[in-house]
Design an enzyme around this catalytic site. Structure first.
Site, short mmCIF file in Angstrom:
data_model
loop_
_atom_site.label_atom_id
_atom_site.label_comp_id
_atom_site.label_asym_id
_atom_site.label_seq_id
_atom_site.Cartn_x
_atom_site.Cartn_y
_atom_site.Cartn_z
CE LYS A 83 -4.37 0.62 2.29
NZ LYS A 83 -5.07 0.60 3.57
O1 G3P Z 1 -8.97 1.28 4.57
C1 G3P Z 1 -8.85 2.61 4.94
C2 G3P Z 1 -9.54 2.85 6.21
O2 G3P Z 1 -8.93 2.14 7.23
C3 G3P Z 1 -9.69 4.27 6.61
O3 G3P Z 1 -10.85 4.31 7.33
O4 G3P Z 1 -12.40 5.10 9.00
O5 G3P Z 1 -9.96 5.72 9.16
O6 G3P Z 1 -11.40 6.70 7.39
P1 G3P Z 1 -11.17 5.54 8.26
#
Ligand code: G3P
Length: 217
Positions: A83
């Site tokens: 990633k």
């Molecule tokens: O896969 C990306 C994710 O982990 C981000 O999620 O909820 O931190 O925006 P969030």
């Protein structure tokens, strides 16, 4: 449609796997920082638990650092996907790694133009962040729609979209209605997707009636 699980917590991964619902795993430094174990040990354990892509993010900033780190990360499991945050250094690294046959996931995608460049660089996957756009009053689902439309216009774009930053079941439903290939779902949302109060009420009623039948005999 594939469901990846968006966590680095081994217990949660095992639980989702037991349900037969895990096609892959996405992690990021924030998710890894929540866990006790060091990232390498943990990713190795996750890799031996789940058959499918395990997405691990680089923390290097420069092209050289990213390449060096990517080579190490790929040794942590059989299906490690590297990633890489979208920026100029990252896109350069994606191009080189994809030419070497190393799978990449361009992350922190917030615009269709970033998605175009990631595909041009040969990314295996991209992660558009739905919820974080919604958080700032932009329509995250509209971003997914636009990227899908663009990718469908060009046969040479083989990059797959992983719908990320999912905050509730409706995000999953709307993404599925658009035909999203992969959605990465936090464990809590996976649990919410199973639940419905009428299902719970229906099960209680059926169990109660089954008990009445047994008592009649
Ligand atoms: O896969 C990306 C994710 O982990 C981000 O999620 O909820 O931190 O925006 P969030």
């Amino acid at each position: 449609m594939k469901i990846f699980i968006d966590t680095a917590n081994l217990k949660e991964i095992k639980k989702a796997k037991a349900l037969g619902l895990v096609d892959g795993v996405t992690t990021n430094p924030t998710l890894l920082a929540r866990e006790e174990e060091d990232p390498e040990t943990l990713i190795r354990k996750i890799s031996s638990e789940v058959k499918g892509p395990i997405n691990v993010e680089v923390t290097g900033i420069t092209y050289e650092e990213i390449l060096k780190e990517a080579k190490i990360l790929t040794t942590w499991g059989e299906e490690i996907v590297i990633k890489i945050p979208v920026n100029e250094e990252g896109l350069r690294a994606v191009k080189t790694l994809s030419q070497e046959g190393i799978k990449t996931n361009v992350t922190l995608i917030f615009s269709p133009s970033q998605a175009i460049l990631a595909a041009k660089a040969g990314a295996t996957y991209i992660c558009p962040f739905l919820g974080r756009l919604d958080d700032i009053s932009f329509n995250g689902l509209e971003l997914i729609r636009q990227i899908r439309e663009i990718y469908q216009n060009y046969n040479e774009f083989q990059t797959k979209i992983i719908v990320a930053s999912v905050r509730h079941p409706l995000h999953v439903i709307e993404a599925a209605k658009m035909g999203a290939e992969i959605v990465t779902v936090p464990p809590a949302i996976l649990e919410q997707m199973v639940k419905h109060p009428l299902t719970d009420r229906g099960i209680s009623q059926f169990l109660e009636d089954a008990r009445k039948i047994r008592e009649k005999r």
